[in-house]
Each structure stands twice: as C-alpha cells, then as structure tokens.
Design a protein around this motif. Structure first.
Motif, PDB file in Angstrom:
ATOM      1  N   ASP A 269      -6.800   9.178  -6.321  1.00  0.00           N
ATOM      2  CA  ASP A 269      -6.302   8.073  -7.221  1.00  0.00           C
ATOM      3  C   ASP A 269      -5.045   7.813  -6.452  1.00  0.00           C
ATOM      4  OD1 ASP A 269      -5.790   6.444 -10.106  1.00  0.00           O
ATOM      5  OD2 ASP A 269      -3.846   7.819  -9.723  1.00  0.00           O
ATOM      6  N   LEU A 270      -4.052   9.004  -5.996  1.00  0.00           N
ATOM      7  CA  LEU A 270      -2.973   8.553  -5.176  1.00  0.00           C
ATOM      8  C   LEU A 270      -3.235   7.799  -4.113  1.00  0.00           C
ATOM      9  CD1 LEU A 270      -0.037   9.650  -5.701  1.00  0.00           C
ATOM     10  CD2 LEU A 270      -0.346  11.469  -4.143  1.00  0.00           C
ATOM     11  N   MET A 271      -4.004   8.148  -3.394  1.00  0.00           N
ATOM     12  CA  MET A 271      -4.345   7.407  -1.953  1.00  0.00           C
ATOM     13  C   MET A 271      -4.585   6.045  -2.397  1.00  0.00           C
ATOM     14  SD  MET A 271      -5.851   9.972   0.713  1.00  0.00           S
ATOM     15  CE  MET A 271      -7.401  10.534  -0.149  1.00  0.00           C
ATOM     16  N   GLY A 272      -5.592   5.702  -3.503  1.00  0.00           N
ATOM     17  CA  GLY A 272      -6.061   4.524  -4.092  1.00  0.00           C
ATOM     18  C   GLY A 272      -5.012   3.479  -4.572  1.00  0.00           C
ATOM     19  N   HIS A 273      -3.626   4.323  -4.748  1.00  0.00           N
ATOM     20  CA  HIS A 273      -2.639   3.462  -5.057  1.00  0.00           C
ATOM     21  C   HIS A 273      -1.437   3.358  -4.102  1.00  0.00           C
ATOM     22  CE1 HIS A 273      -4.479   3.755  -9.211  1.00  0.00           C
ATOM     23  NE2 HIS A 273      -3.770   2.636  -9.544  1.00  0.00           N
ATOM     24  N   GLY A 274      -1.962   3.433  -2.999  1.00  0.00           N
ATOM     25  CA  GLY A 274      -0.711   3.230  -1.854  1.00  0.00           C
ATOM     26  C   GLY A 274      -0.159   4.481  -1.019  1.00  0.00           C
ATOM     27  N   TRP A 275      -0.469   5.648  -1.459  1.00  0.00           N
ATOM     28  CA  TRP A 275       0.198   6.840  -0.714  1.00  0.00           C
ATOM     29  C   TRP A 275      -0.398   6.913   0.531  1.00  0.00           C
ATOM     30  CZ3 TRP A 275      -1.846  12.299  -0.828  1.00  0.00           C
ATOM     31  CH2 TRP A 275      -1.037  13.041   0.060  1.00  0.00           C
ATOM     32  N   ASP A 276       0.215   6.886   1.520  1.00  0.00           N
ATOM     33  CA  ASP A 276      -0.005   7.353   2.931  1.00  0.00           C
ATOM     34  C   ASP A 276       0.189   8.643   2.982  1.00  0.00           C
ATOM     35  OD1 ASP A 276      -0.586   7.553   5.377  1.00  0.00           O
ATOM     36  OD2 ASP A 276       0.754   5.867   6.231  1.00  0.00           O
ATOM     37  N   PRO A 277      -0.595   9.668   3.522  1.00  0.00           N
ATOM     38  CA  PRO A 277      -0.529  11.244   3.417  1.00  0.00           C
ATOM     39  C   PRO A 277      -0.214  11.660   4.956  1.00  0.00           C
ATOM     40  CG  PRO A 277      -2.916  10.605   3.287  1.00  0.00           C
ATOM     41  CD  PRO A 277      -2.309   9.202   3.187  1.00  0.00           C
ATOM     42  N   ARG A 278      -0.399  10.513   5.928  1.00  0.00           N
ATOM     43  CA  ARG A 278      -0.119  11.059   7.203  1.00  0.00           C
ATOM     44  C   ARG A 278       1.138  11.797   7.437  1.00  0.00           C
ATOM     45  NH1 ARG A 278      -2.256   5.305   9.894  1.00  0.00           N
ATOM     46  NH2 ARG A 278      -1.228   4.739   8.027  1.00  0.00           N
ATOM     47  N   PRO A 279       2.333  11.114   7.094  1.00  0.00           N
ATOM     48  CA  PRO A 279       3.638  11.985   7.117  1.00  0.00           C
ATOM     49  C   PRO A 279       3.501  13.362   6.854  1.00  0.00           C
ATOM     50  CG  PRO A 279       4.072   9.853   6.664  1.00  0.00           C
ATOM     51  CD  PRO A 279       2.606   9.795   6.519  1.00  0.00           C
ATOM     52  N   ASP A 280       2.961  13.516   5.501  1.00  0.00           N
ATOM     53  CA  ASP A 280       2.931  14.892   5.036  1.00  0.00           C
ATOM     54  C   ASP A 280       1.825  15.782   5.991  1.00  0.00           C
ATOM     55  OD1 ASP A 280       4.594  14.923   3.164  1.00  0.00           O
ATOM     56  OD2 ASP A 280       3.281  14.207   1.756  1.00  0.00           O
TER      57      ASP A 280
END
Length: 326
Positions: A269-280
C-alpha cells in the motif's frame, strides 16, 4: 523458462514448477535473470487464497529476488546487461519464483559487490518493512526500549538488528526456547517466550514499571493487544501483520490515558501511494556490505521445491528466511 505458476488456490503441495514463455522487457522495464527468490508469508497467504491483495490467476509467485540484468526495455537508463540487481514488488508480482522476471526499472537496485545474491534476495520486503516501521513510523532512538514480536522471523530478525544498531534496548519475543539464544546472537538484550511468559508483565519488570517506549507487532491477534498494553507514556506501536489471522481485542483505555500512538504499516500500500524505497534499501544494503547487519538464511532450496519451502515456513520453525535458487 521454468517458473512456479499458481493456477488455483490451495495447499503448499499444489505448487508445481512448469515451463512458461520467457518474459520480455517492455517500456520502463528490465528482465532479470533470477538467481534467488525469497519466500515470504504473503506468498503463503496468496497461495492459499487468504491474501487481501494480489494479481489474478494464473500468476507466478515471488515478490522479491536477485540476479543479473538480462534485457533492457525502451526508455530505461542506469542499467547494463550483466549488472547485479535486487528487485521487489508484491506476492505474484514481479514473479521471482522463475528463471527470469520482467520488472519495472524503478523496482530494481544495484547490489554492492560485498553482498551475495542469495542474501540480497531476502532483503527488500523484510528489511524495508522493519526499517520503515522503526526508523520512520516509531522513530526509535538511542536509549529507548522496544518490544519486537516474532523476533526470529525474517522481519523480526531484521528489526532486532536495526533496533540494536540505533542504540535501543531490544526485548524480543519468540515462540520456542531454541530460538532464544539465536535471537540474542542477533543483538536482543532480553528474550521472552510467548508460550510461557506474560509479555506485558515481563516488559514492566524489565523497564522498572514504566513500559517500553515502542513496540513492533509482527503477529497480530492478541499479540497486538499485548503490545499496546506493554508500552508506557507516549509509547508508539507499529502493527504490520496479522499472521495469526485472528481479531485483536483493543480497549481504548489501554492507550489513550498514556498518550500512546498506533501506526499501521503495509508495504505494498505504501509503495502504491508513492513511497520510493530505494534510498532506504540502499542504506540497508550498505549496512550489510559493511558488516553491520547480517541476513540470516535458514535454508536454500531449488525452485522445484517451492512447495516444501512453503511448508517449512508454515511450520513456524524457521529462523530468518528461506530462499529459492534457480
């Protein structure tokens, strides 16, 4: 190519490896020659028909994997054929229980040379979930005490190390005594057995009555209730799973009088709403490369034994992760 394609929902033994057409890279995509794919509890729920989301059948399982770039689609920059990459998505997408997977280039990241492909495959879902909950939602700090349930699981073993790395005191909960020393080796300061210990009372004892500053619940059901009760003044609780598949009984008097806060987390859900996990994810991979973190792999199995991998994970005896290799 060989792939574990789910054609109907059912038990683990229904999983079969079969031949399906090779994928091609569309616009904005790359094709990854998958070397390793991690097995997650979301895969089990999706396979059984109990997952709250997922693509329609038939679908190739596997929400995360690692390998080398085998093809590059139109409009993609920053990758070359042969690059070592890790990729992530949701159960049933991008379909890493296979020899190849077509993935969005924004869902792939280069792997440091010090990190093995099998370890990298087990990182995205578990480690990003633990990292986001502890670093962004709970904002765990040096000197605080955190309660972590299911601490020997893939997410739990990551959370123990991330919490210890920021200087927190870790109270870990496991279901079997044989997992206790293993979790201590990862950095837990105290380990409780949920089948024997009263978790709320033990947390109060270990914190001189004040309660924990934070709790990460990876189990759901009544374990979530215990987490809410175990935190003290201004405590923060993050809930990111309900593998118990049971309702939680929550009394508002367990949290509002102490100004506690409750956070929900669901990675898809978080990625579907725009969170880009690449920095983390970059920070996590760099921590693994530097030796600050280690990725516990309980077992590696060939792709053809995906059913066995699911059975092992369902048994509750696994410590860390199970990875399928091609």
């Amino acid at each position: 190519m060989r792939a574990v394609q789910l054609t109907e929902f059912g038990p683990a033994h229904t999983l079969r490896c079969s031949e399906i057409p090779d994928p091609t890279a569309g616009p904005g995509e790359i094709v990854v020659a998958v070397a390793a794919a991690s097995v997650n509890r979301a895969d089990l729920l999706y396979r059984s028909g109990r997952y709250h989301a997922g693509p329609p059948l038939p679908a190739v399982l596997g929400g995360e994997g690692a390998g080398t770039v085998a093809g590059i689609g139109p409009g993609v920059t920053g990758f070359e054929v042969g690059d070592r990459v890790v990729t992530w998505g949701a159960s049933g997408a991008p379909g890493c229980y296979a020899e190849q997977a077509a993935v969005g280039a924004d869902r792939a990241l280069a792997i440091p040379p010090e990190v093995e492909l099998v370890a990298a495959a087990a990182v995205p879902i578990a480690w990003l979930s633990a990292w986001y909950c502890l670093r962004h939602l709970i904002k765990l700090g040096d000197g605080e005490t955190v309660l972590i349930t299911a601490a020997a699981s893939g997410v739990g073993s990551a959370a123990v190390q991330i919490a210890q790395d920021v200087g927190a005191t870790v109270i870990a909960v496991v279901g079997h005594d044989e997992k206790a020393s293993w979790v201590r080796d990862l950095g837990a300061h105290h380990v409780l057995n949920r089948t024997r210990d009263d978790v709320v009372e033990r947390v109060r004892d270990l914190t001189s009555g004040r309660g924990a500053e934070a709790a990460l619940d990876l189990t759901g059901g009544e374990t979530f209730t215990a987490c809410v009760r175990a935190v003290g003044h201004a405590g923060r609780v993050a809930a990111m799973a309900n593998v118990a598949l049971a309702p939680s009984t929550l009394d508002t008097r367990d949290f509002y009088p102490k100004n506690a806060s409750i956070h929900g987390f669901q990675i898809n859900d978080l990625m579907g709403h725009g969170w880009d996990p690449r920095p983390d994810l970059t920070a996590i991979l760099n921590g693994i490369a530097a030796g600050r973190f280690r990725v516990p792999i309980e077992k590696t199995l060939p792709l053809e034994q995906a059913g066995l991998a699911h059975e092992l994970l369902e048994s509750g005896e696994v410590r860390g992760k199970i990875v399928l290799t091609t």
